[in-house]
Enzyme design. Structure first.
Site, PDB file in Angstrom:
ATOM      1  N   ASP A 279       2.789   8.634 -14.112  1.00 50.54           N
ATOM      2  CA  ASP A 279       1.384   8.870 -13.793  1.00 50.54           C
ATOM      3  C   ASP A 279       0.629   8.868 -15.128  1.00 50.54           C
ATOM      4  OD1 ASP A 279      -1.117   9.897 -13.240  1.00 50.54           O
ATOM      5  OD2 ASP A 279      -0.392  11.295 -11.731  1.00 50.54           O
ATOM      6  N   HIS A 377      -3.899  -8.275 -35.670  1.00 52.71           N
ATOM      7  CA  HIS A 377      -4.241  -8.198 -34.248  1.00 52.71           C
ATOM      8  C   HIS A 377      -4.831  -9.509 -33.759  1.00 52.71           C
ATOM      9  CE1 HIS A 377      -5.660  -6.553 -30.482  1.00 52.71           C
ATOM     10  NE2 HIS A 377      -6.900  -6.909 -30.784  1.00 52.71           N
TER      11      HIS A 377
HETATM   12  C1  LIG Z   1       0.494  -7.279 -36.162  1.00 45.42           C
HETATM   13  C2  LIG Z   1       1.340  -6.799 -37.344  1.00 45.42           C
HETATM   14  C3  LIG Z   1       2.622  -6.191 -36.801  1.00 45.42           C
HETATM   15  C4  LIG Z   1       1.644  -7.963 -38.245  1.00 45.42           C
HETATM   16  O1  LIG Z   1       2.224  -7.441 -39.416  1.00 45.42           O
HETATM   17  P1  LIG Z   1       2.802  -8.340 -40.584  1.00 45.42           P
HETATM   18  O2  LIG Z   1       3.084  -7.444 -41.718  1.00 45.42           O
HETATM   19  O3  LIG Z   1       1.928  -9.513 -40.787  1.00 45.42           O
HETATM   20  O4  LIG Z   1       4.113  -8.845 -39.915  1.00 45.42           O
HETATM   21  P2  LIG Z   1       5.437  -9.418 -40.543  1.00 45.42           P
HETATM   22  O5  LIG Z   1       5.465 -10.851 -40.156  1.00 45.42           O
HETATM   23  O6  LIG Z   1       5.613  -9.010 -41.963  1.00 45.42           O
HETATM   24  O7  LIG Z   1       6.521  -8.628 -39.660  1.00 45.42           O
HETATM   25  C5  LIG Z   1       6.731  -7.234 -39.794  1.00 45.42           C
HETATM   26  C6  LIG Z   1       7.369  -6.718 -38.523  1.00 45.42           C
HETATM   27  O8  LIG Z   1       6.380  -6.643 -37.476  1.00 45.42           O
HETATM   28  C7  LIG Z   1       6.952  -7.038 -36.231  1.00 45.42           C
HETATM   29  N1  LIG Z   1       6.285  -8.292 -35.814  1.00 45.42           N
HETATM   30  C8  LIG Z   1       5.506  -9.093 -36.563  1.00 45.42           C
HETATM   31  N2  LIG Z   1       5.018 -10.111 -35.831  1.00 45.42           N
HETATM   32  C9  LIG Z   1       5.500  -9.946 -34.586  1.00 45.42           C
HETATM   33  C10 LIG Z   1       5.328 -10.679 -33.395  1.00 45.42           C
HETATM   34  N3  LIG Z   1       4.562 -11.763 -33.306  1.00 45.42           N
HETATM   35  N4  LIG Z   1       5.968 -10.223 -32.293  1.00 45.42           N
HETATM   36  C11 LIG Z   1       6.732  -9.126 -32.353  1.00 45.42           C
HETATM   37  N5  LIG Z   1       6.932  -8.394 -33.458  1.00 45.42           N
HETATM   38  C12 LIG Z   1       6.310  -8.794 -34.572  1.00 45.42           C
HETATM   39  C13 LIG Z   1       8.433  -7.261 -36.488  1.00 45.42           C
HETATM   40  O9  LIG Z   1       9.124  -6.050 -36.247  1.00 45.42           O
HETATM   41  C14 LIG Z   1       8.462  -7.597 -37.963  1.00 45.42           C
HETATM   42  O10 LIG Z   1       9.693  -7.258 -38.567  1.00 45.42           O
HETATM   43  P3  LIG Z   1      10.923  -8.316 -38.560  1.00 45.42           P
HETATM   44  O11 LIG Z   1      11.332  -8.469 -37.151  1.00 45.42           O
HETATM   45  O12 LIG Z   1      10.367  -9.585 -39.098  1.00 45.42           O
HETATM   46  O13 LIG Z   1      11.931  -7.680 -39.414  1.00 45.42           O
HETATM   47  C15 LIG Z   1       0.558  -5.749 -38.203  1.00 45.42           C
HETATM   48  O14 LIG Z   1      -0.605  -6.346 -38.694  1.00 45.42           O
HETATM   49  C16 LIG Z   1       0.200  -4.493 -37.477  1.00 45.42           C
HETATM   50  O15 LIG Z   1       1.021  -3.607 -37.280  1.00 45.42           O
HETATM   51  N6  LIG Z   1      -1.101  -4.374 -37.092  1.00 45.42           N
HETATM   52  C17 LIG Z   1      -1.588  -3.272 -36.291  1.00 45.42           C
HETATM   53  C18 LIG Z   1      -1.972  -3.832 -34.963  1.00 45.42           C
HETATM   54  C19 LIG Z   1      -2.379  -2.776 -33.972  1.00 45.42           C
HETATM   55  O16 LIG Z   1      -2.386  -1.595 -34.218  1.00 45.42           O
HETATM   56  N7  LIG Z   1      -2.743  -3.242 -32.792  1.00 45.42           N
HETATM   57  C20 LIG Z   1      -3.172  -2.407 -31.725  1.00 45.42           C
HETATM   58  C21 LIG Z   1      -4.394  -2.998 -31.124  1.00 45.42           C
HETATM   59  S1  LIG Z   1      -5.838  -2.505 -32.000  1.00 45.42           S
HETATM   60  C22 LIG Z   1      -6.222  -1.021 -31.187  1.00 45.42           C
HETATM   61  O17 LIG Z   1      -6.345  -1.005 -30.007  1.00 45.42           O
HETATM   62  C23 LIG Z   1      -6.137   0.326 -31.837  1.00 45.42           C
HETATM   63  C24 LIG Z   1      -6.996   0.734 -32.971  1.00 45.42           C
HETATM   64  C25 LIG Z   1      -6.686  -0.118 -34.155  1.00 45.42           C
HETATM   65  O18 LIG Z   1      -8.354   0.642 -32.707  1.00 45.42           O
HETATM   66  C26 LIG Z   1      -6.594   2.177 -33.224  1.00 45.42           C
HETATM   67  C27 LIG Z   1      -7.269   2.800 -34.394  1.00 45.42           C
HETATM   68  O19 LIG Z   1      -8.419   2.418 -34.701  1.00 45.42           O
HETATM   69  O20 LIG Z   1      -6.645   3.735 -34.986  1.00 45.42           O
HETATM   70  N1  LIG Z   2      -3.088  15.957 -10.991  1.00 44.39           N
HETATM   71  C1  LIG Z   2      -1.959  15.262 -10.961  1.00 44.39           C
HETATM   72  O1  LIG Z   2      -1.410  14.925 -11.999  1.00 44.39           O
HETATM   73  C2  LIG Z   2      -1.372  14.899  -9.639  1.00 44.39           C
HETATM   74  C3  LIG Z   2      -0.311  14.011  -9.590  1.00 44.39           C
HETATM   75  N2  LIG Z   2       0.310  13.719  -8.398  1.00 44.39           N
HETATM   76  C4  LIG Z   2       1.454  12.822  -8.282  1.00 44.39           C
HETATM   77  O2  LIG Z   2       2.638  13.607  -8.153  1.00 44.39           O
HETATM   78  C5  LIG Z   2       3.779  12.798  -8.409  1.00 44.39           C
HETATM   79  C6  LIG Z   2       4.779  13.536  -9.269  1.00 44.39           C
HETATM   80  O3  LIG Z   2       5.186  14.705  -8.640  1.00 44.39           O
HETATM   81  P1  LIG Z   2       6.701  15.209  -8.754  1.00 44.39           P
HETATM   82  O4  LIG Z   2       6.714  16.638  -8.339  1.00 44.39           O
HETATM   83  O5  LIG Z   2       7.226  14.877 -10.096  1.00 44.39           O
HETATM   84  O6  LIG Z   2       7.405  14.232  -7.741  1.00 44.39           O
HETATM   85  P2  LIG Z   2       8.404  14.420  -6.528  1.00 44.39           P
HETATM   86  O7  LIG Z   2       7.933  15.462  -5.559  1.00 44.39           O
HETATM   87  O8  LIG Z   2       8.604  13.042  -6.015  1.00 44.39           O
HETATM   88  O9  LIG Z   2       9.734  14.906  -7.273  1.00 44.39           O
HETATM   89  C7  LIG Z   2      10.001  16.219  -7.563  1.00 44.39           C
HETATM   90  C8  LIG Z   2      11.095  16.739  -6.628  1.00 44.39           C
HETATM   91  O10 LIG Z   2      12.304  16.033  -6.845  1.00 44.39           O
HETATM   92  C9  LIG Z   2      13.400  16.869  -6.561  1.00 44.39           C
HETATM   93  N3  LIG Z   2      14.394  16.739  -7.657  1.00 44.39           N
HETATM   94  C10 LIG Z   2      15.647  16.223  -7.540  1.00 44.39           C
HETATM   95  N4  LIG Z   2      16.268  16.229  -8.732  1.00 44.39           N
HETATM   96  C11 LIG Z   2      15.418  16.749  -9.641  1.00 44.39           C
HETATM   97  C12 LIG Z   2      15.495  17.014 -11.034  1.00 44.39           C
HETATM   98  N5  LIG Z   2      16.594  16.754 -11.772  1.00 44.39           N
HETATM   99  N6  LIG Z   2      14.419  17.540 -11.641  1.00 44.39           N
HETATM  100  C13 LIG Z   2      13.300  17.824 -10.962  1.00 44.39           C
HETATM  101  N7  LIG Z   2      13.175  17.605  -9.636  1.00 44.39           N
HETATM  102  C14 LIG Z   2      14.220  17.073  -8.958  1.00 44.39           C
HETATM  103  C15 LIG Z   2      12.878  18.302  -6.412  1.00 44.39           C
HETATM  104  O11 LIG Z   2      12.960  18.835  -5.126  1.00 44.39           O
HETATM  105  P3  LIG Z   2      13.073  18.142  -3.672  1.00 44.39           P
HETATM  106  O12 LIG Z   2      14.338  17.337  -3.659  1.00 44.39           O
HETATM  107  O13 LIG Z   2      13.091  19.294  -2.736  1.00 44.39           O
HETATM  108  O14 LIG Z   2      11.834  17.293  -3.489  1.00 44.39           O
HETATM  109  C16 LIG Z   2      11.424  18.187  -6.884  1.00 44.39           C
HETATM  110  O15 LIG Z   2      10.545  19.021  -6.215  1.00 44.39           O
HETATM  111  C17 LIG Z   2       3.265  11.563  -9.109  1.00 44.39           C
HETATM  112  O16 LIG Z   2       3.304  10.487  -8.199  1.00 44.39           O
HETATM  113  C18 LIG Z   2       1.818  11.933  -9.424  1.00 44.39           C
HETATM  114  O17 LIG Z   2       1.024  10.779  -9.510  1.00 44.39           O
HETATM  115  C19 LIG Z   2      -0.088  14.316  -7.220  1.00 44.39           C
HETATM  116  C20 LIG Z   2      -1.140  15.166  -7.216  1.00 44.39           C
HETATM  117  C21 LIG Z   2      -1.904  15.512  -8.407  1.00 44.39           C
END
Ligand SMILES: CC(C)(COP(=O)([O-])OP(=O)([O-])OC[C@H]1O[C@@H](n2cnc3c(N)ncnc32)[C@H](O)[C@@H]1OP(=O)([O-])[O-])[C@@H](O)C(=O)NCCC(=O)NCCSC(=O)C[C@@](C)(O)CC(=O)[O-]
Ligand SMILES: NC(=O)C1=CN([C@@H]2O[C@H](COP(=O)(O)OP(=O)(O)OC[C@H]3O[C@@H](n4cnc5c(N)ncnc54)[C@H](OP(=O)(O)O)[C@@H]3O)[C@@H](O)[C@H]2O)C=CC1
Length: 430
Positions: A279, A377
């Site tokens: 969830d 990115h």
């Molecule tokens: C994009 C990289 C990784 C490039 O980074 P790089 O240094 O150019 O990459 P590289 O070619 O030197 O490779 C380094 C490693 O990156 C991985 N890697 C490299 N390329 C790939 C690929 N194509 N597919 C899969 N894995 C890849 C891979 O593990 C690789 O190691 P290796 O395998 O070569 O030993 C780097 O620039 C980076 O980490 N950038 C950050 C990007 C990011 O955070 N994106 C999230 C989206 S933006 C966002 O939503 C969040 C934000 C940014 O707003 C949050 C914030 O503001 O705080």
């Molecule tokens: N505000 C929120 O976040 C809300 C979320 N939800 C939804 O609720 C769901 C999650 O609820 P959840 O209670 O986790 O789901 P379930 O009710 O599906 O599972 C929990 C149940 O599983 C059984 N169970 C069996 N083995 C284990 C184990 N090892 N550990 C724990 N329980 C075990 C237990 O009893 P028994 O066998 O008697 O069932 C337990 O009550 C999600 O789908 C979520 O989206 C719903 C309402 C509000």
């Protein structure tokens, strides 16, 4: 009503999936091809899909990827991620690569303890009634546990009762918290059932009226704490360390930045949540409520420089995740994701997800504080655009190179380049 069409469709939910799809196709003017695409359930059995949510007419696939290189608490993990955004998975793998020293990322989750809230209204003397609730703690716990013997048998169940008087716009109300160990479940169903079970008892004890009986998503008793040391020599020296610490300081000082900083953490957390069918709304709600717990919105992580000039990071956030219950056991791909992860308990899953959040945050900050986010990115995004525009084989890299070098990364330009380069390619062949 528009063009004689109406969205008021009585008993739509009672119709078969096919019939529902036919109605929607007619309403929206879907082509046969579009309807066929919706009807493609991929790796999800239509019967399972139809039982998961209501009014199902099809399914939608997202890419399922894995981040590699993760070493968490001394154990290697391949981390499944489902996400629509380019560069998140690459960034996670990239970060995890420089976090493998000294046993990797440390991550410790507290017990899987959730809070059920019972709202009592209509009390003239809420503070006194609070005392009465606490006096009857054992009885309330016992009544709650009658609702879930399975959980109790597993060592979980209701463990404690807390009571608060909360001043609201309609006056004071008594809020009773049922503290429940939900073991390997996310726990909402289990906790809600218990909260409903104890409500009549609480009404009897207080003489008030119970209104809401529902889990709290501010799961501040179910926290994950992840921390790591990143050696300066692995990331370009102390200058980069300082830059990352300054980038974090910006988030610590400014909620506008903190929101984006935390979005970067949630990139990783939610991608794992989607792959394992958690969830994710509950996780998001918990994360942001926790980030605002001190009265202002703050970053969930902290980055510092240690005495040796290395970077040390820590993250603390609620992590209400399960490996039992909800959709985790229903969706066959979620089961495969859990198998790839190899986690044995909900606690272990929370620890992995905290570690991924921390790594994801580091990757973004490092990119932002050094070369900027766009190079890594947008390069990966440019690849998506080139493929979407019809590029194949070598043409993909050519289109990407041009878009990146010219800093013009958009779909229209990708299409233009594909058309132009394809034509040139054809001409060369002749
Ligand atoms: C994009 C990289 C990784 C490039 O980074 P790089 O240094 O150019 O990459 P590289 O070619 O030197 O490779 C380094 C490693 O990156 C991985 N890697 C490299 N390329 C790939 C690929 N194509 N597919 C899969 N894995 C890849 C891979 O593990 C690789 O190691 P290796 O395998 O070569 O030993 C780097 O620039 C980076 O980490 N950038 C950050 C990007 C990011 O955070 N994106 C999230 C989206 S933006 C966002 O939503 C969040 C934000 C940014 O707003 C949050 C914030 O503001 O705080
Ligand atoms: N505000 C929120 O976040 C809300 C979320 N939800 C939804 O609720 C769901 C999650 O609820 P959840 O209670 O986790 O789901 P379930 O009710 O599906 O599972 C929990 C149940 O599983 C059984 N169970 C069996 N083995 C284990 C184990 N090892 N550990 C724990 N329980 C075990 C237990 O009893 P028994 O066998 O008697 O069932 C337990 O009550 C999600 O789908 C979520 O989206 C719903 C309402 C509000």
């Amino acid at each position: 009503m528009s063009e004689g069409k109406t969205s008021r469709i009585p008993e739509f939910y009672k119709k078969s999936l096919e019939e529902r799809l036919r109605i929607v196709a007619e309403f929206a003017g879907l082509t046969e091809e579009e309807a066929k695409l919706l009807r493609n359930f991929g790796n999800l059995d239509p019967k399972i899909a139809d039982s998961m949510i209501e009014n199902v007419i099809g399914a939608m696939s997202y890419p399922f990827a894995v981040a590699v290189n993760f070493l968490i608490n001394g154990k290697d993990y391949i981390v499944p991620m489902v996400i629509e955004e380019a560069s998140v998975v690459a960034a996670a793998s990239n970060a995890a690569r420089v976090m493998r020293r000294d046993g990797g990322i440390k991550s410790i989750a507290t017990g899987p303890v959730m809070i059920g809230q019972i709202q009592v209204i209509g009390l003239k003397d809420p503070w006194y009634k609070r005392m009465l609730v606490l006096e009857h703690k054992d009885e309330i716990i016992q009544r709650a546990n009658e609702a879930d013997p399975v959980l109790v048998k597993l060592g979980g169940g209701a463990k404690d009762v807390e009571a608060r008087v909360v001043e609201g716009p309609t006056g004071p109300m008594l809020i009773v918290h049922l503290i429940v160990d939900v073991r390997d479940a996310m726990g909402a169903n289990a906790v809600n059932t218990m909260a409903e079970r104890v409500a009549p008892l609480i009404e009897r004890i207080t003489g008030g009226r119970v209104l809401l009986r529902i889990i709290s998503n501010l799961a501040d008793k179910r926290l994950v704490r992840s921390y790591v040391k990143v050696y300066k020599d692995d990331i370009g020296g102390e200058e980069v360390v300082d830059a990352i610490v300054n980038a974090w300081a910006f988030a610590a000082a400014d909620p506008y930045r903190a929101a984006t900083h935390n979005k970067g953490i949630m990139n990783g957390v939610i991608a794992v949540a989607l792959a394992t069918a958690q969830d994710h709304r509950a996780i998001e709600a918990g994360a942001h409520a926790y980030a605002a717990r001190n009265g202002r919105y703050e970053p969930l992580s902290r980055w510092e420089k240690d005495a040796d000039g290395n970077l040390v990071g820590s993250l603390e956030m609620p992590m209400a995740v399960g490996i039992i219950g909800g959709a985790t056991k229903v969706h066959p791909v979620a089961r495969i994701a859990l198998k790839i992860l190899g986690v044995k308990t909900a606690i272990e899953l929370a620890e992995v997800m905290g570690a991924v959040g921390l790594a994801q945050n580091f990757a973004a900050l490092r990119a932002l504080a050094t070369e900027g986010i766009q190079r890594g990115h947008m390069r990966l995004h440019a690849r998506n655009l080139a493929i979407m525009a019809g590029a194949t084989g070598d043409l993909i890299d050519k289109v990407v190179e041009i878009m990146v070098s010219e800093g013009k990364i958009n779909f229209a330009y990708a299409q233009e380049l594909v058309a132009k380069l394809s034509k040139e390619g054809e001409a060369d062949k002749k």
